[in-house]
Design a protein around this motif. Structure first.
Motif, PDB file in Angstrom:
ATOM      1  N   TYR A  54       0.828  -1.209   0.000  1.00 44.95           N
ATOM      2  CA  TYR A  54       0.000   0.000   0.000  1.00 44.95           C
ATOM      3  C   TYR A  54       0.862   1.259   0.000  1.00 44.95           C
ATOM      4  O   TYR A  54       0.507   2.261  -0.633  1.00 44.95           O
ATOM      5  N   ARG A 114      -8.364 -13.110  -2.888  1.00 43.01           N
ATOM      6  CA  ARG A 114      -9.336 -13.783  -3.749  1.00 43.01           C
ATOM      7  C   ARG A 114      -9.679 -15.175  -3.235  1.00 43.01           C
ATOM      8  O   ARG A 114     -10.843 -15.572  -3.163  1.00 43.01           O
ATOM      9  N   ALA A 151       2.037   1.748  -3.511  1.00 48.54           N
ATOM     10  CA  ALA A 151       0.941   2.217  -4.357  1.00 48.54           C
ATOM     11  C   ALA A 151       0.624   3.676  -4.072  1.00 48.54           C
ATOM     12  O   ALA A 151       0.321   4.454  -4.990  1.00 48.54           O
ATOM     13  N   GLN A 169      -8.413   2.477  -5.709  1.00 47.72           N
ATOM     14  CA  GLN A 169      -7.486   1.744  -6.572  1.00 47.72           C
ATOM     15  C   GLN A 169      -6.647   0.751  -5.779  1.00 47.72           C
ATOM     16  O   GLN A 169      -6.357  -0.352  -6.254  1.00 47.72           O
ATOM     17  N   GLN A 170      -6.278   1.107  -4.563  1.00 45.25           N
ATOM     18  CA  GLN A 170      -5.522   0.176  -3.719  1.00 45.25           C
ATOM     19  C   GLN A 170      -6.346  -1.067  -3.398  1.00 45.25           C
ATOM     20  O   GLN A 170      -5.824  -2.187  -3.421  1.00 45.25           O
ATOM     21  N   ALA A 199      -1.755   6.037  -6.300  1.00 46.10           N
ATOM     22  CA  ALA A 199      -3.001   5.278  -6.266  1.00 46.10           C
ATOM     23  C   ALA A 199      -3.875   5.749  -5.113  1.00 46.10           C
ATOM     24  O   ALA A 199      -3.401   5.905  -3.986  1.00 46.10           O
ATOM     25  N   ILE A 206      -8.861  -2.283  -5.156  1.00 47.79           N
ATOM     26  CA  ILE A 206      -9.162  -3.055  -6.360  1.00 47.79           C
ATOM     27  C   ILE A 206      -7.940  -3.825  -6.855  1.00 47.79           C
ATOM     28  O   ILE A 206      -8.029  -5.008  -7.222  1.00 47.79           O
ATOM     29  N   TYR A 207      -6.777  -3.173  -6.847  1.00 47.10           N
ATOM     30  CA  TYR A 207      -5.603  -3.768  -7.483  1.00 47.10           C
ATOM     31  C   TYR A 207      -4.650  -4.459  -6.507  1.00 47.10           C
ATOM     32  O   TYR A 207      -3.743  -5.182  -6.941  1.00 47.10           O
ATOM     33  N   ILE A 208      -4.843  -4.250  -5.205  1.00 51.61           N
ATOM     34  CA  ILE A 208      -3.967  -4.910  -4.224  1.00 51.61           C
ATOM     35  C   ILE A 208      -4.767  -5.856  -3.332  1.00 51.61           C
ATOM     36  O   ILE A 208      -4.495  -7.059  -3.288  1.00 51.61           O
ATOM     37  N   PRO A 256      -7.213  -8.847  -5.238  1.00 49.52           N
ATOM     38  CA  PRO A 256      -6.449  -9.985  -5.782  1.00 49.52           C
ATOM     39  C   PRO A 256      -5.740 -10.803  -4.703  1.00 49.52           C
ATOM     40  O   PRO A 256      -5.629 -12.025  -4.812  1.00 49.52           O
TER      41      PRO A 256
END
Length: 283
Positions: A175, A198, A178, A187-188, A183, A190-192, A195
């Protein structure tokens, strides 16, 4: 050898009962007289029962509500609490607290809240000037099942804790990097965050759907399948067959419930993808 004791327990308390359940589904038995083989008669009888067909539909609604309502709510709560806002430990405890309270007590509490004359929900609507929205929530056909599902969302804290454990294990360096790259918070996440967890989300979703498919207590205590047989579930249908000493038909219902569970879980895994939380955490 270390796995042998647990393996024997699985055979004794899971595999054997499942095999007995399947065999019993092809029998007629009242628990007293000897069993008699009837083939597929039990399955034909329950498929021709309108209440059973409604129960299957309701089980699917419960499963979908767990996958697309309970898990997203748990995910949002976990993402918020991960950021450690003021009082986050207090809220974490409060959200999880219903899971350590007797389900019977909570069902009685919700029944009181939904009471058409003395319930707090209708009184609150009247106080807000929306008295025309007051209903007999558990007694009307259109609102009974949604009211049951809404009351069940109080257990969202269980899955929130599972997801929260995953989010807290993500290294903060991700983080920080990012943030240096510009970011924003969304965005953090969603993209960190998403995933990285998951596998945990899929695991929590699988548990939520499994719990919803075996739903029984809430329906039994709050509506008993009413009004007009609009809220029964397969567990309640099976219970009534057992209460009527129709053990063969109860077993056949149990077999179909297992098949439904396998199909629904396989379908959800196909949609969201198979994932292994342990394997993902090691990558």
């Amino acid at each position: 050898m270390f796995l042998l004791p647990v393996g024997l327990m699985i055979i004794a308390f899971f595999a054997y009962p499942i095999i007995f359940l399947i065999l019993l589904g092809f029998m007629e038995w009242n628990g007293i007289q000897p069993m008699s083989f009837v083939g597929l008669d039990n399955f034909r009888a329950i498929f021709s029962n309108a209440v059973f067909r409604t129960s299957v539909q309701n089980n699917l609604v419960w499963a979908l509500s767990a996958a697309f309502l309970q898990i997203p709510l748990a995910l949002v709560l976990a993402l918020i609490l991960t950021r450690a806002p003021r009082g986050w430990r207090f809220f974490r405890t409060v959200y999880f607290l219903p899971n350590v309270i007797s389900l019977v007590a909570l069902a009685m509490m919700w029944s009181a809240l939904y009471n058409p004359e003395f319930g707090l929900i209708n009184h609150a609507l009247e106080a807000l000037g929306a008295g025309h929205l007051a209903r007999n929530w558990l007694g009307e056909i259109d609102t009974a099942l949604p009211a049951l599902i809404f009351s069940y969302q109080i257990y969202v804290g269980y899955f929130m804790v599972i997801i929260l454990a995953g989010t807290l294990s993500i290294p903060q360096e991700f983080y920080e990097a990012a943030l240096m790259d510009g970011a924003n918070l969304l965005q953090q996440e969603i993209y960190i965050t998403l995933p990285a967890i998951r596998g945990i989300i899929v695991t929590a979703g699988t548990l939520a759907v499994a719990f919803a498919l075996r739903q029984f207590e809430t329906t039994f205590l709050m509506t008993a399948g009413g009004p007009a047989n609009r809220t029964p579930v397969m567990g309640l249908f099976m219970y009534r067959r057992m209460a009527g000493l129709q053990y063969g038909r109860a077993a056949a219902t149990g077999v179909l419930l297992i098949i439904l569970g396998v199909v629904v879980l396989a379908g959800l895994q196909r949609i969201f993808g198979k994932s292994d939380a342990v394997a993902d955490s090691n990558q």
